[in-house]
Design a protein around this motif. Sequence first.
Motif, short mmCIF file in Angstrom:
data_model
loop_
_atom_site.label_atom_id
_atom_site.label_comp_id
_atom_site.label_asym_id
_atom_site.label_seq_id
_atom_site.Cartn_x
_atom_site.Cartn_y
_atom_site.Cartn_z
N GLN A 191 11.01 -14.19 -5.07
CA GLN A 191 9.97 -13.83 -6.04
C GLN A 191 8.60 -14.40 -5.62
O GLN A 191 7.74 -14.67 -6.45
N LEU A 192 8.45 -14.59 -4.33
CA LEU A 192 7.13 -14.97 -3.82
C LEU A 192 6.30 -13.71 -3.61
O LEU A 192 5.08 -13.75 -3.60
N ARG A 193 6.97 -12.58 -3.39
CA ARG A 193 6.36 -11.27 -3.45
C ARG A 193 7.17 -10.50 -4.48
O ARG A 193 8.36 -10.25 -4.26
N ARG A 194 6.54 -10.20 -5.64
CA ARG A 194 7.31 -9.53 -6.68
C ARG A 194 7.69 -8.13 -6.23
O ARG A 194 6.83 -7.35 -5.80
N PRO A 195 8.99 -7.77 -6.29
CA PRO A 195 9.40 -6.43 -5.85
C PRO A 195 8.86 -5.35 -6.78
O PRO A 195 8.57 -5.61 -7.96
N ASP A 196 8.73 -4.14 -6.25
CA ASP A 196 8.21 -3.03 -7.04
C ASP A 196 9.32 -2.34 -7.83
O ASP A 196 9.05 -1.66 -8.82
N ALA A 197 10.55 -2.50 -7.37
CA ALA A 197 11.68 -1.96 -8.13
C ALA A 197 12.93 -2.71 -7.72
O ALA A 197 12.94 -3.39 -6.69
N GLY B 292 0.85 -1.19 0.00
CA GLY B 292 0.00 0.00 0.00
C GLY B 292 0.88 1.24 0.00
O GLY B 292 1.74 1.40 -0.87
N THR B 293 0.69 2.08 1.00
CA THR B 293 1.48 3.31 1.05
C THR B 293 2.76 3.13 1.86
O THR B 293 3.57 4.04 1.97
N VAL B 294 2.93 1.93 2.45
CA VAL B 294 4.11 1.69 3.27
C VAL B 294 5.23 1.11 2.41
O VAL B 294 5.00 0.21 1.62
N THR B 295 6.43 1.65 2.56
CA THR B 295 7.58 1.08 1.88
C THR B 295 8.27 0.13 2.85
O THR B 295 8.95 0.56 3.77
N ALA B 296 8.06 -1.18 2.63
CA ALA B 296 8.57 -2.18 3.57
C ALA B 296 10.06 -2.42 3.34
O ALA B 296 10.82 -2.64 4.27
N VAL B 297 10.47 -2.42 2.07
CA VAL B 297 11.88 -2.59 1.72
C VAL B 297 12.24 -1.42 0.83
O VAL B 297 11.57 -1.15 -0.17
N ASP B 298 13.30 -0.70 1.20
CA ASP B 298 13.56 0.60 0.58
C ASP B 298 15.00 0.66 0.09
O ASP B 298 15.87 1.24 0.73
N GLY B 299 15.25 -0.01 -1.03
CA GLY B 299 16.57 0.11 -1.64
C GLY B 299 17.63 -0.78 -1.02
O GLY B 299 18.72 -0.33 -0.68
N VAL B 300 17.33 -2.06 -0.88
CA VAL B 300 18.27 -3.00 -0.29
C VAL B 300 19.14 -3.64 -1.37
O VAL B 300 18.62 -4.11 -2.39
N SER B 301 20.44 -3.64 -1.17
CA SER B 301 21.38 -4.30 -2.09
C SER B 301 22.25 -5.25 -1.29
O SER B 301 22.74 -4.89 -0.22
N LEU B 302 22.42 -6.46 -1.80
CA LEU B 302 23.32 -7.40 -1.14
C LEU B 302 23.77 -8.48 -2.12
O LEU B 302 23.13 -8.68 -3.16
N THR B 303 24.86 -9.15 -1.79
CA THR B 303 25.34 -10.26 -2.61
C THR B 303 25.63 -11.46 -1.70
O THR B 303 25.86 -11.30 -0.51
N LEU B 304 25.58 -12.63 -2.33
CA LEU B 304 25.83 -13.87 -1.59
C LEU B 304 26.55 -14.83 -2.52
O LEU B 304 26.21 -14.94 -3.70
N GLU B 305 27.58 -15.50 -1.99
CA GLU B 305 28.35 -16.46 -2.78
C GLU B 305 27.98 -17.88 -2.37
O GLU B 305 27.48 -18.10 -1.27
#
Lengths: 224, 326
Positions: free
Chosen positions: A52-58, A15-28
């Motif tokens: 991809q169980l919740r498709r990200p908005d960006a 909705g109007t809440v941004t739950a994840v706001d620009g997270v970047s990470l890597t994993l080997e």
Amino acid sequence: MTHLLDVRDLVVHYGTVTAVDGVSLTLEPGETLALDGPSGCGKSTTALAVLQLRRPDAGEVRFEGVELTSLTERELRPLRPRMQPVFQDPYGSLNPRHRIRDAVAEPLKVQGRWTEADGPTRVAELLDRVGLAPSYGARRPHELSGGQCQRAGIARALASDPRLLVLDEPVSALDPSVRAGVLNLLADLQDDLGLGYLFICHDRAVVRHFADRVVEMRDGRLVT
Amino acid sequence: MASSDILLSVRDLRIAFHGVEAVRGVSFDVRPREVLALVGESGAGKSLTARALLGMAPRGATVNGEIRLDGSPDLAAARGRRISLVPQDALSALSPVHPVGDQLAAAVRSVHRVSRREARARAVAALDRVGIPDAARRARAHPHEYSGGMRQRAVIAMATLNEPDLVVADEPTTALDAERREQVLRVLSEQREAVGAALLLVTHDLDVVRDHADRVLVMYAGRTSELGPTHTVLGQPRAPYTAGLLASLPQDGPRRRRLPTLPGTPPAPGELPPGCAFAPRCPLATDHCRSEEPETRELDGRLVACHHPDRIPDDTATLFEEEQPA
């Protein structure tokens, strides 16, 4: 270089809440990255968006070099077995009416890898791999302890031959005595199979011993 | 003097289902204003024991033994008044269809003959005391409008607003993250101290025990394994089971990927091994342990049920180091 998982600028709105706001990470491969932070900070939403169980908005999610967010469900399907979730509540994540062996067999059947000749053997191997005696296969979740149930959940995740496990508070619901055993199992599996773990956990002491790296989230962002 | 030192006494408490005992003869005292922790793995009987004190043993349970409050065996009138409960799951403990303030006010009026207005004022004051912001307005909200931590604080307010002598808290922080856990425990101990109540704290978190409990009762398979002052029992355990619980905690010091573990699982009620119930999991077990169940006895300032308490090494974790995989 191709990472096992490469997440860039991930954004998820509810909705109007941004739950994840620009997270970047890597994993080997073979690495454990812990995602730490208080309830409601966006850890679990990040996990769902990675899977991809919740498709990200960006943002982008690259898994073994393949960008997932632009794929259709049909295109994702062959990739899904390779990234598997393990959830916090071991009882809630298994169908209470299914016997453990059926729960573990289900991914094999869904993926068309089940044969009457080899299937049961494969299930027995998987149960053995997670430290459950063959007799547990005939039981239903309520007949198992929390730790045994979580082992069954891990066996089911392994049935898909994953490369990445997304572990969302996998030991938070367990007694400390049982927790150590499940963590040791996860460590063994990682050593033997080279799995990458995205490990969501808010127990600092567990994170410190179990994770190779830790990132902390707060209000949807990574804290640096 | 002796009797006034003891608020609640439990003697030989036994709780059975269809003739199978899940709690097998537990005895302990709770002193006024003290915090007694009840620890053990799932199925040890700690929640059953706590619930029995409140007369809330599950349907079908047979409860035997003696429970006395201030020397009196008649607890019916005390339950909910002098003894109150902080449950594990605040969401299901609160009615979803009534405002939180109304539920607290009802608790006031169930004990005190006061006006609705007065009960309401006390409810709001109680919510304010546990740190619910804007308590007067929040009192009109329903439980689903509260966060998890706020709900847990609201049930703490409810459990302490009639100034009980004993608060029984059944895994009050299990569902919460580390930050909220600390906050809820702080509120619980503040409120407990403010009303002068003792606390029986059921938990499986030994870190919580270390930080909050004066004394600790370690239960295994429905019996007392070890009982004594927290720093004595956790500082130098004499029961191998206590040592095993401690060893499986992630320790300070250098990072290590594999933790010592307590092998195996607790026995189910009705499937107890002969002798000591912990023997199949115990690195110190002897034939004596496998044939005769140890009685509790006094040793080094605590009660312990073990045939070989003197064989526990000073560095207790070494008992449960796993052999390196080949």
